[in-house]
Design an enzyme around this catalytic site. Structure first.
Site, PDB file in Angstrom:
ATOM      1  CB  SER A   1     -13.521  19.459 -32.377  1.00 54.60           C
ATOM      2  OG  SER A   1     -14.370  18.372 -32.433  1.00 54.60           O
ATOM      3  CG  HIS A   2     -12.923  16.779 -36.069  1.00 56.30           C
ATOM      4  ND1 HIS A   2     -13.871  17.795 -35.544  1.00 56.30           N
ATOM      5  CD2 HIS A   2     -12.858  17.021 -37.414  1.00 56.30           C
ATOM      6  CE1 HIS A   2     -14.434  18.222 -36.732  1.00 56.30           C
ATOM      7  NE2 HIS A   2     -13.877  18.058 -37.550  1.00 56.30           N
TER       8      HIS A   2
ATOM      9  CB  THR B   1     -20.453  24.137 -36.250  1.00 58.16           C
ATOM     10  OG1 THR B   1     -20.649  24.325 -37.729  1.00 58.16           O
ATOM     11  CG2 THR B   1     -21.424  23.025 -35.855  1.00 58.16           C
TER      12      THR B   1
ATOM     13  CD  GLU C   1     -23.807  16.819 -34.746  1.00 58.09           C
ATOM     14  OE1 GLU C   1     -24.417  18.119 -34.872  1.00 58.09           O
ATOM     15  OE2 GLU C   1     -22.729  16.774 -34.729  1.00 58.09           O
TER      16      GLU C   1
ATOM     17  CE  LYS D   1     -17.757  23.483 -27.248  1.00 60.63           C
ATOM     18  NZ  LYS D   1     -18.871  22.572 -27.571  1.00 60.63           N
TER      19      LYS D   1
ATOM     20  NE  ARG E   1     -14.006  23.864 -33.856  1.00 53.17           N
ATOM     21  CZ  ARG E   1     -14.539  22.730 -34.011  1.00 53.17           C
ATOM     22  NH1 ARG E   1     -14.423  22.088 -35.116  1.00 53.17           N
ATOM     23  NH2 ARG E   1     -15.319  22.027 -32.901  1.00 53.17           N
TER      24      ARG E   1
ATOM     25  CE  LYS F   1     -19.608  16.437 -31.966  1.00 53.06           C
ATOM     26  NZ  LYS F   1     -20.196  17.897 -32.033  1.00 53.06           N
TER      27      LYS F   1
ATOM     28  CG  ASP G   1     -13.813  17.833 -28.521  1.00 51.39           C
ATOM     29  OD1 ASP G   1     -13.752  17.133 -29.462  1.00 51.39           O
ATOM     30  OD2 ASP G   1     -14.557  18.909 -28.238  1.00 51.39           O
TER      31      ASP G   1
ATOM     32  CG  ASP H   1     -17.093  16.362 -29.478  1.00 48.90           C
ATOM     33  OD1 ASP H   1     -16.144  15.743 -30.313  1.00 48.90           O
ATOM     34  OD2 ASP H   1     -17.396  17.306 -29.561  1.00 48.90           O
TER      35      ASP H   1
END
Length: 542
Positions: free
Chosen positions: A112-113, A17, A362, A125, A21, A375, A278, A280
């Site tokens: 990210s999370h 997405t 989202e 990315k 990763r 985001k 990160d 967002d």
């Protein structure tokens, strides 16, 4: 001085997405990160002597890959790299830096999370020149290149000192280490009424911001405590750590339970918020009032005019398909367009660039606007603060007034994490094979009005994206959605989204899981979840 290194392809380097990763030990395999980075460069055209933005969330292995990207960017012909000090840049800040400095694009190092550490997750990315995640035509081309790559380009040079602001040369390429917070901080000042928020804090308003030992800490401290006058200590876990302090930096009710418990206690401050690895994503909680990400998007869209950056109104609103329809009701009342897109912020990019929408969101706790092409967790917190500063109401009052005006969308997401990949795919196939039989079927008074595998037709470029999630739509407006997530690194994550619309204010006080109980039971029986996954209950409920 360019060194050409022979290599062979690795299996499974398809970007998900939002980038590639994998676990850190996989990225540490010789040539693994270099193959993917070179595949990005091989796919792009016209970047000779152009600027590349570079940074990450500070997780384990961030600094090493920053140096790798710098050497490879020099070998491949970039003219300049803008790198965040310490190798740090939040994802929304990176998007802004790309846009402000008219960079060719950027490479963001983050998962990210997802958890971090020597055995945690890592990610790479590419963001395009508009500041947003690369569209599918680029990510698919990168994936195709990873399957045929035979060499990559680099140079032998000393590491760049990432702690010292200023410029240095790596061969013919300039590397400029920049303050990762400064540009973003200036942007926020143009969007929000900082004087009103300062007055809110002066009035005794208290908040807690949990940065989860991730990237947002320095940004939150500079803005909330430094510029807006929040009490020292408002920002907790504010120092980015390579392993995020051993915690899972996902701002939900499981991994930010301490913040939730505080806001539900007699010692609660007025407002609580958190951000992710990160920067967002966001979590919004008022005193005794959790705000779902879907409701947060709807409230922000409805109240955005209170902030200077949105005083002229919104062009439109967009939400990912699994996100509740609460924002749709706001858009209808405002008389603006509302778009339903696949999950993944890249799908909002065309709408934002075309001026069709202003605010996007989202259900996975991501909201943002046209100020960047990602985001933005801290942006959402600041917009909430702007609304509270202008309305001088509690979060609970703002949310309940919203429900009275638009109705309440009871909504929950049930995640089954690290499910066997084959079992997850089999579950989705089972649902897909039975879609044609579902329309018109009734279950305990619920009649299926439509059932499909979501397909998106981009209104800007005309592209079509298929297979984005199984939707079961009931005649009363309720929904069950099944989707396999693209953000995990182990097994498969099945996400099940359950939603029921309630227009009657007298029925707005129910506990969410109780209000959704019949639909939750039905969601499990339709998918035969327990038998197919081996799980009686989801891993996480939000």
């Amino acid at each position: 001085m360019i060194r050409i290194v022979a290599t062979t392809p690795f299996e499974g380097q398809r970007p998900g997405t939002s980038g590639l990763r994998k676990k850190v030990p996989i990225f540490q395999e010789p040539h693994y990160a270099e193959n993917f980075i070179q595949s990005i460069f091989d796919t792009l055209e016209g970047f000779k002597d152009q600027t590349l933005v570079l940074g990450g969330d500070g997780r384990f292995y961030n600094r090493e890959v920053i140096q790798t990207v710098i050497r490879m960017a020099a070998a491949n012909g970039f003219g300049r790299v803008l790198a965040g000090r310490g190798g740090l840049l939040s994802t929304p800040a990176a998007s802004h830096v790309i846009r402000k400095h008219r960079a060719f694009g950027g490479i963001i190092l983050s998962a990210s999370h997802n958890p971090a550490g020597p055995h945690g997750d890592f990610g790479i990315k590419y963001n395009a020149g508009n500041g947003g995640p690369a569209p599918e035509k680029i990510t698919e081309a990168v994936f195709a290149r990873t399957k045929t790559i035979s060499e990559y380009r680099t140079i032998d040079s000393a590491d760049v000192d990432l702690e010292r602001l200023g410029q240095t040369k790596v061969e013919a390429m300039t590397v400029e280490v920049i303050d990762p917070v400064a540009d973003y901080q200036q942007l926020m000042q143009t969007l929000f009424d900082f004087d009103a928020i300062r007055n809110l804090f002066r009035s005794g308003f208290r908040m807690r911001f949990d940065a989860m030992h991730a990237i947002t800490g320095p940004y939150a401290r500079a803005i909330l405590e430094g510029m807006l006058g929040a009490q020292p200590g408002t920002v907790v876990n504010g120092v980015p750590l390579a392993d995020f302090g051993g915690h899972h930096p996902d701002p939900n009710l499981v991994h930010a339970k301490g913040l939730y418990d505080l806001l539900m206690s007699p010692a609660a401050p007025d407002f609580g918020a958190a951000s992710d690895g990160d920067g967002d994503r966001n979590l919004i909680i008022g005193r005794n009032q959790f705000v779902t990400p879907s409701d947060s998007l709807a409230v922000l869209a409805a109240q955005a005019r209170l902030a200077p950056g949105y005083a002229k109104g919104l062009a439109g609103v967009a939400r990912s398909m699994p996100t509740s329809a609460a924002a749709d009701r706001v858009a209808a009342k405002l008389g603006i367009e509302c778009f339903e897109t696949p999950t993944g912020w890249k799908f909002f990019g065309n709408l934002l660039d075309a001026g069709r929408v202003t605010i996007c969101g989202e259900e996975s706790a991501g909201t943002g606007s046209s100020h960047v092409r990602e985001k933005d967790g801290l942006w959402a917190v600041l917009l909430w603060l702007n609304i509270l500063a202008k309305r001088r109401q509690s979060v609970a009052d703002v949310v309940r007034e919203h429900w009275r005006t638009y109705g309440r969308n009871y909504y929950s997401r049930h995640d089954y994490e690290e499910v066997d990949e084959g079992a997850a795919q089999g579950l989705v196939k089972h649902l897909r094979d039975n879609l044609s039989r579902l329309k018109g079927a009734s279950f305990d008074g619920l009649t299926v009005g439509a059932a499909d595998d979501f397909t998106y037709h981009d209104p800007v470029d005309g592209s079509t994206t298929t297979g984005q999630g199984i939707r079961i739509l009931f005649e009363d407006g309720s929904r069950i959605v099944y989707r396999l997530s693209g953000t995990g690194t182990a097994g498969a994550t099945l996400r099940v989204y359950i939603e029921r619309y309630e227009p009657d204010p007298a029925r707005h006080g129910a506990e969410t899981q109780a209000a959704l109980a019949p639909l939750i039971k039905l969601s499990r029986s339709l998918a035969d979840t327990e038998a197919r996954t081996g799980r009686r209950e989801p891993s996480v409920i939000t």
